[in-house]
Design a protein around this motif. Structure first.
Motif, PDB file in Angstrom:
ATOM      1  N   GLU A 180       0.859  -1.185   0.000  1.00  0.00           N
ATOM      2  CA  GLU A 180       0.000   0.000   0.000  1.00  0.00           C
ATOM      3  C   GLU A 180       0.894   1.233   0.000  1.00  0.00           C
ATOM      4  O   GLU A 180       1.638   1.476   0.943  1.00  0.00           O
ATOM      5  CB  GLU A 180      -0.911   0.003   1.226  1.00  0.00           C
ATOM      6  CG  GLU A 180      -1.952  -1.103   1.211  1.00  0.00           C
ATOM      7  CD  GLU A 180      -2.943  -0.987   2.351  1.00  0.00           C
ATOM      8  OE1 GLU A 180      -2.814  -0.019   3.144  1.00  0.00           O
ATOM      9  OE2 GLU A 180      -3.831  -1.843   2.454  1.00  0.00           O
ATOM     10  N   THR A 181       0.816   1.997  -1.088  1.00  0.00           N
ATOM     11  CA  THR A 181       1.763   3.086  -1.304  1.00  0.00           C
ATOM     12  C   THR A 181       1.119   4.461  -1.199  1.00  0.00           C
ATOM     13  O   THR A 181       1.679   5.378  -0.605  1.00  0.00           O
ATOM     14  CB  THR A 181       2.416   2.937  -2.696  1.00  0.00           C
ATOM     15  OG1 THR A 181       3.158   1.714  -2.719  1.00  0.00           O
ATOM     16  CG2 THR A 181       3.352   4.088  -3.009  1.00  0.00           C
ATOM     17  N   GLU A 231      11.141  10.535  -2.564  1.00  0.00           N
ATOM     18  CA  GLU A 231      11.183  10.201  -1.135  1.00  0.00           C
ATOM     19  C   GLU A 231       9.944  10.687  -0.396  1.00  0.00           C
ATOM     20  O   GLU A 231       9.395   9.988   0.449  1.00  0.00           O
ATOM     21  CB  GLU A 231      12.443  10.781  -0.489  1.00  0.00           C
ATOM     22  CG  GLU A 231      13.709  10.027  -0.839  1.00  0.00           C
ATOM     23  CD  GLU A 231      13.659   8.556  -0.457  1.00  0.00           C
ATOM     24  OE1 GLU A 231      13.107   8.234   0.616  1.00  0.00           O
ATOM     25  OE2 GLU A 231      14.156   7.729  -1.237  1.00  0.00           O
ATOM     26  N   ASN A 232       9.481  11.900  -0.739  1.00  0.00           N
ATOM     27  CA  ASN A 232       8.388  12.494   0.024  1.00  0.00           C
ATOM     28  C   ASN A 232       7.178  12.890  -0.814  1.00  0.00           C
ATOM     29  O   ASN A 232       6.237  13.480  -0.290  1.00  0.00           O
ATOM     30  CB  ASN A 232       8.893  13.733   0.782  1.00  0.00           C
ATOM     31  CG  ASN A 232       9.988  13.386   1.765  1.00  0.00           C
ATOM     32  OD1 ASN A 232       9.828  12.508   2.604  1.00  0.00           O
ATOM     33  ND2 ASN A 232      11.120  14.067   1.654  1.00  0.00           N
ATOM     34  N   VAL A 265      -1.981   9.895   2.180  1.00  0.00           N
ATOM     35  CA  VAL A 265      -0.897   9.096   2.771  1.00  0.00           C
ATOM     36  C   VAL A 265       0.023   8.653   1.648  1.00  0.00           C
ATOM     37  O   VAL A 265      -0.443   8.337   0.544  1.00  0.00           O
ATOM     38  CB  VAL A 265      -1.461   7.849   3.506  1.00  0.00           C
ATOM     39  CG1 VAL A 265      -0.324   6.994   4.049  1.00  0.00           C
ATOM     40  CG2 VAL A 265      -2.413   8.261   4.630  1.00  0.00           C
ATOM     41  N   TYR A 266       1.322   8.642   1.915  1.00  0.00           N
ATOM     42  CA  TYR A 266       2.280   8.184   0.906  1.00  0.00           C
ATOM     43  C   TYR A 266       3.436   7.465   1.578  1.00  0.00           C
ATOM     44  O   TYR A 266       4.027   7.967   2.536  1.00  0.00           O
ATOM     45  CB  TYR A 266       2.810   9.353   0.081  1.00  0.00           C
ATOM     46  CG  TYR A 266       3.971   8.998  -0.832  1.00  0.00           C
ATOM     47  CD1 TYR A 266       3.807   8.077  -1.867  1.00  0.00           C
ATOM     48  CD2 TYR A 266       5.225   9.563  -0.659  1.00  0.00           C
ATOM     49  CE1 TYR A 266       4.860   7.747  -2.711  1.00  0.00           C
ATOM     50  CE2 TYR A 266       6.285   9.249  -1.496  1.00  0.00           C
ATOM     51  CZ  TYR A 266       6.098   8.345  -2.515  1.00  0.00           C
ATOM     52  OH  TYR A 266       7.147   8.005  -3.352  1.00  0.00           O
ATOM     53  N   GLN A 267       3.755   6.269   1.069  1.00  0.00           N
ATOM     54  CA  GLN A 267       4.920   5.508   1.507  1.00  0.00           C
ATOM     55  C   GLN A 267       5.656   5.054   0.256  1.00  0.00           C
ATOM     56  O   GLN A 267       5.105   4.322  -0.562  1.00  0.00           O
ATOM     57  CB  GLN A 267       4.500   4.287   2.340  1.00  0.00           C
ATOM     58  CG  GLN A 267       5.656   3.395   2.738  1.00  0.00           C
ATOM     59  CD  GLN A 267       5.205   2.161   3.500  1.00  0.00           C
ATOM     60  OE1 GLN A 267       4.073   2.111   3.993  1.00  0.00           O
ATOM     61  NE2 GLN A 267       6.061   1.155   3.566  1.00  0.00           N
ATOM     62  N   LYS A 268       6.882   5.488   0.088  1.00  0.00           N
ATOM     63  CA  LYS A 268       7.631   5.169  -1.129  1.00  0.00           C
ATOM     64  C   LYS A 268       7.824   3.653  -1.258  1.00  0.00           C
ATOM     65  O   LYS A 268       8.323   3.002  -0.352  1.00  0.00           O
ATOM     66  CB  LYS A 268       8.998   5.850  -1.125  1.00  0.00           C
ATOM     67  CG  LYS A 268       9.775   5.674  -2.438  1.00  0.00           C
ATOM     68  CD  LYS A 268      11.131   6.336  -2.369  1.00  0.00           C
ATOM     69  CE  LYS A 268      11.845   6.249  -3.712  1.00  0.00           C
ATOM     70  NZ  LYS A 268      12.014   4.868  -4.216  1.00  0.00           N
ATOM     71  N   ASP A 281       9.408   0.100  -3.117  1.00  0.00           N
ATOM     72  CA  ASP A 281      10.763  -0.297  -3.508  1.00  0.00           C
ATOM     73  C   ASP A 281      10.870  -0.294  -5.036  1.00  0.00           C
ATOM     74  O   ASP A 281      11.156  -1.320  -5.664  1.00  0.00           O
ATOM     75  CB  ASP A 281      11.086  -1.687  -2.942  1.00  0.00           C
ATOM     76  CG  ASP A 281      12.550  -2.057  -3.171  1.00  0.00           C
ATOM     77  OD1 ASP A 281      13.361  -1.134  -3.381  1.00  0.00           O
ATOM     78  OD2 ASP A 281      12.860  -3.267  -3.155  1.00  0.00           O
ATOM     79  N   THR A 314      -6.922   3.413  -2.215  1.00  0.00           N
ATOM     80  CA  THR A 314      -5.568   2.967  -1.893  1.00  0.00           C
ATOM     81  C   THR A 314      -4.912   2.373  -3.135  1.00  0.00           C
ATOM     82  O   THR A 314      -5.497   1.516  -3.799  1.00  0.00           O
ATOM     83  CB  THR A 314      -5.586   1.911  -0.775  1.00  0.00           C
ATOM     84  OG1 THR A 314      -6.225   2.461   0.382  1.00  0.00           O
ATOM     85  CG2 THR A 314      -4.178   1.484  -0.406  1.00  0.00           C
TER      86      THR A 314
END
Length: 214
Positions: free
Chosen positions: A95-96, A134-135, A154-157, A159, A186
């Motif tokens: 979930e990114t 990154e952000n 919401v954001y999560q980098k 891979d 999502t």
């Protein structure tokens, strides 16, 4: 289903909207006739795919057995629809991105504008690259050197650095979630060449296959 004045409605309130939405998701050619239909599963879901993208609208119809329905002419058929469960599985996906309803609306307007720009500039494939910084997230139309930073809840980098896809497909996915009243959305990724899955965890799941650009 709900009863009004001794009438029992077979489908959910948004069934008509759902069938209008899936018109864009069925196959446009006669090469795979079964994909010109939207699958109505026995558990109330509608599934449509053109083999490059997929939509599932959950618990929306009231048929007691499986039917294939042409969303353009409402012809009914029986047939062997492809098994899409494995293709749309979120196993190993991360979930990114999470969008609020307002973000969905804003992204939809942005992708509508991008798609129109690509049409005007006669960009046949209409490919965009989503870049994971990154952000923040950026959308890049590399052919025309256009870069847009996208808002999010919401954001999560993940891979991975980027994923490419057709702008038209993203526009249609966001439009589907907007029309079906997704409260949030999502985005799930498993790699630059694996299906990208967008799910509101309630009513609608959409999936787009990335485009290889190298």
């Amino acid at each position: 289903m709900e009863k009004v004045n001794s009438l029992e409605f077979v489908h959910g309130d948004l069934y008509g909207v759902a069938m209008d939405v899936v018109k864009k998701w069925v196959h446009k050619q006669n090469t795979r006739p079964v994909l010109q239909y939207a699958q109505h599963t026995v558990d109330g879901d509608i599934v449509a795919t053109d083999s490059h993208r997929l939509i599932k609208i959950r618990k929306i119809h009231g048929f007691k057995e499986e039917y294939l329905v042409d969303p353009k002419h409402f012809n009914f058929a029986k047939g062997n629809y492809p098994n899409t469960e494995q293709l749309s599985s979120r196993d190993e996906h991360i979930e990114t991105i999470v969008l609020s309803k307002e973000h969905i609306k804003l992204w939809l307007q942005l992708f509508k504008s991008m798609n129109q720009t690509l049409i005007i500039m006669k960009e046949r494939m209409g490919i965009a690259k989503m870049c994971f910084k990154e952000n923040h997230i950026e959308i890049e139309l590399s052919v025309h050197k256009v870069i847009i930073q996208l808002p999010h809840e919401v954001y999560q980098k993940p891979d991975m650095d980027a994923v490419s896809f057709r702008v038209e497909y993203m526009r249609d996915a966001l439009e589907a979630h907007m029309k079906m009243n997704s409260e949030q959305l999502t985005f799930n990724f498993r790699g630059p060449h694996k299906p990208m899955i967008m799910d509101d965890d309630r009513a609608v799941m959409t999936m787009i296959l990335p485009v290889r650009t190298t």
